[in-house]
Design a protein around this motif. Structure first.
Motif, mmCIF file in Angstrom:
data_model
loop_
_atom_site.group_PDB
_atom_site.id
_atom_site.type_symbol
_atom_site.label_atom_id
_atom_site.label_comp_id
_atom_site.label_asym_id
_atom_site.label_seq_id
_atom_site.Cartn_x
_atom_site.Cartn_y
_atom_site.Cartn_z
ATOM 1 N N ASP A 108 44.888 28.158 32.901
ATOM 2 C CA ASP A 108 44.591 29.394 31.559
ATOM 3 C C ASP A 108 43.053 30.258 32.350
ATOM 4 N N MET A 109 42.414 29.236 32.765
ATOM 5 C CA MET A 109 42.046 30.548 33.858
ATOM 6 C C MET A 109 42.079 31.821 34.288
ATOM 7 N N LYS A 166 40.653 47.617 39.919
ATOM 8 C CA LYS A 166 41.645 47.338 39.990
ATOM 9 C C LYS A 166 42.673 47.384 41.226
ATOM 10 N N ASP A 206 45.762 38.142 32.847
ATOM 11 C CA ASP A 206 45.974 39.209 32.055
ATOM 12 C C ASP A 206 44.902 39.982 31.642
ATOM 13 N N LEU A 207 43.385 40.087 32.804
ATOM 14 C CA LEU A 207 42.250 41.252 32.004
ATOM 15 C C LEU A 207 42.935 41.947 32.618
ATOM 16 N N ARG A 208 43.606 41.676 34.017
ATOM 17 C CA ARG A 208 44.560 42.955 34.870
ATOM 18 C C ARG A 208 45.320 43.505 34.481
ATOM 19 N N LYS A 209 46.076 42.711 33.411
ATOM 20 C CA LYS A 209 47.599 43.019 32.921
ATOM 21 C C LYS A 209 48.480 42.997 33.402
ATOM 22 N N LEU A 220 43.940 34.025 32.100
ATOM 23 C CA LEU A 220 43.091 35.122 32.094
ATOM 24 C C LEU A 220 42.555 35.979 32.938
ATOM 25 N N SER A 221 42.606 35.412 34.402
ATOM 26 C CA SER A 221 42.356 36.827 35.246
ATOM 27 C C SER A 221 43.112 37.494 35.406
#
Lengths: 289, 261
Positions: free
Chosen positions: A95-96, A76, A102-105, A99-100
């Motif tokens: 988008d990449m 985190k 979003d995966l970390r919210k 995505l990075s």
């Protein structure tokens, strides 16, 4: 506070050595350079810290959290750039990057836009269309956009042109000023010398030297250039002796009064004594120890 | 959820290619049913007397002059094989592709446990297989409407439920196998699917290898058996489910500790 701490960290790949009894301390706010040639154990150390591989023995903590059991909480607070920047080929850069995040919210749009702008990264392109350098830029944005407390960067500048390297280190300096700790491995010793506060040299999986970069350069070893003589008197502590039209060049590890005494009376036209570069220190360690 | 969305988006093209191809082929096959129905009536007895050949493909049990029987024999083979190959390709690639394409360092350094990543990938795999089956069901249902034939809903539903379970079982078996692989091995997955298909054919032909029906999900999802008995072989499906869970537990356990290089 120690941000990274390892005690006798060891990793074997079957019978092959990865790292051996590695004891490493990186303090909060440091810019720490991790130096070593291919296969020395730099990437193994980094991957072990990040939980990508499990240590065979030994202990390690990042922000005081155990690298074996608290990987999620460690990640985190970490921004990681792998040695090779690989992403999903068919995705677009924007988008990449999303995505990075979003995966970390996390919503990192503002920071990501600013980084893309500074790195001159075209976010409409597909990953498969990017050059090595541009993939590296995507990797930089993914590592920096969420403003982590610790950056772990594995040979981050390979593939970047000199201007981008400069911009990249400028970004790192800003992040360091913000309070982030930076741990980077590199082959490019001038980078370590120019930007790092401390450095460690790893050889055959073992950490053989850790010091501040300025102290490393101020070691007893000196680079000596002597012009005007045909033959160098016998001296103890001379390494890497080279003779050229310009004269004799060597690294000197002996006593300075001894050197001056031996040189007295010789037809010296010019003499230069300087601190060796980090590269020379590095090569010295690799050749002699 | 982000990872599930990502996986579905990343595999959408594959899903559409396989779903439209398999579903489309089934649809087209059913379109020719009205014109071959009369000719097939005379062939039923001939097929019934062809011994092992008929048994192998369940033609000794199924009346393929009926629309559902024809659907089970002709479309069934395409859906069974096509669907299992699609499931196998996805299953073998789902985990192993991250190492093969060197994206593991990106994905597995985001702040989630390894178990969380594996679980979401397993969910995405299940959803993709489900979407494929929904496409196949849509095409199947549409084909009956297109030829104005009454659909015997119960058998049709049981058959497609069994097909879904079979595809999921193959997908998750391959998913578990892929946990130990370093890169996606599409050939291995397809090979496994074809092997299990042929095991079912051997079981149909010979009583001596009947025990093998416990090892192949193609047996419990065979249209001939379902249409003949009008029910599912729940014991075989249960065994298949347990086997799949065991494989998944192994895959999870192995991948959680795996060194991602």
């Amino acid at each position: 506070m120690k941000v990274i701490e390892t005690k006798n960290l060891t990793k074997y790949y079957g019978k092959s050595r990865g790292i051996l009894d590695l004891n490493l301390d990186v303090e909060e706010g440091d810019i720490f350079g991790f130096i070593g040639p291919n296969g020395a154990g730099k990437s193994t150390t980094i991957r072990t810290l990040l939980g990508l591989i499990s240590a065979s023995s030994g202990e390690g903590t990042v922000f005081g959290m155990d690298i074996h059991t608290e990987t999620k909480n460690i990640l985190k607070r970490v921004g990681y750039m792998p040695g090779e920047a690989n992403f999903y080929q068919s995705m677009r850069v924007r988008d990449m990057i999303k995505l990075s995040a979003d995966l970390r919210k996390k919503d990192c749009q503002k920071k990501a836009a600013s980084l893309c702008d500074r790195l001159q990264l075209d976010t409409n392109k597909k990953i498969e269309e990017l050059s090595l350098g541009n993939k590296k830029k995507v990797s930089i944005v993914c590592a920096l956009q969420h403003e982590p407390d610790l950056y772990i960067l594995d040979e981050p500048t390979s593939g970047l042109d000199p201007l981008m390297q400069q911009e990249f280190f400028q970004l790192l300096k800003e992040e360091n000023k913000r309070g982030a700790t930076i741990f980077l491995s590199s082959h490019v010793l001038s980078e370590i010398q120019n930007y790092c506060k401390h450095a460690g040299i790893v050889k055959d999986g073992k950490l053989i030297m850790v010091n501040s970069v300025s102290e490393m350069s101020k070691s007893n070893t000196k680079r000596i250039l002597i012009q005007g003589i045909d033959q160098l008197p016998a001296l103890e502590g001379v390494v890497n002796l080279e003779q050229s039209k310009e004269g004799f060049q060597f690294l000197y590890q002996g006593n300075m009064p001894d050197l001056i005494e031996r040189l007295q009376g010789l037809p010296i036209q010019n003499m230069n004594i300087s601190d060796p570069t980090l590269e020379e220190i590095f090569l010295h360690f690799y050749q002699d120890k | 959820m982000t990872l599930i969305k990502h996986e579905i988006k990343a595999n959408l093209k594959t899903l559409l290619i396989w779903g439209l191809t398999v579903g489309g082929m089934n649809f087209l096959m059913m379109l020719i049913f009205p014109s071959v129905k009369e000719q097939m009536a005379g062939m039923v007895e001939m097929y019934a007397n062809m011994g092992s050949f008929s048994q192998a493909f369940g033609m000794d049990k199924i009346n393929f002059t009926t629309p559902l029987g024809f659907y089970g024999i002709e479309a069934g083979a395409v859906l069974s094989l096509g669907g299992s190959m699609f499931a196998a390709i996805l299953g073998t690639g789902m985990l192993a592709k991250e190492e093969g394409a060197l994206t593991a360092e990106f994905l597995f350094t985001t702040p989630h446990t390894r178990t969380y990543h594996i679980a979401l990938k397993a969910v995405a795999l299940g959803l993709l297989v489900l979407l494929f089956n929904l496409l196949a069901i849509g095409f199947g249902y549409g084909s009956f409407l297109a030829i104005n034939e009454t659909l015997e809903g119960n058998e049709f539903a049981l058959y497609h439920l069994a097909q879904l379970c079979m595809h999921l079982q193959i997908a998750y078996l391959c998913f578990a196998v892929s946990a130990v692989l370093k890169r996606s091995a599409m050939g291995l997955g397809i090979g496994l699917a074809i092997l299990l298909y042929f095991v079912q054919i051997f079981v149909n032909i010979s009583d001596k290898v009947e025990f093998l029906k416990y090892f192949t999900p193609f047996y419990y999802s065979d249209a001939a058996e379902i249409f003949y008995s009008g029910e599912l072989q729940l014991n075989l499906m249960f065994i298949g489910g347990i086997t799949t869970i065991l494989f998944l537990v192994f895959g999870f356990t192995y991948y959680r500790k795996k060194d991602l290089l």
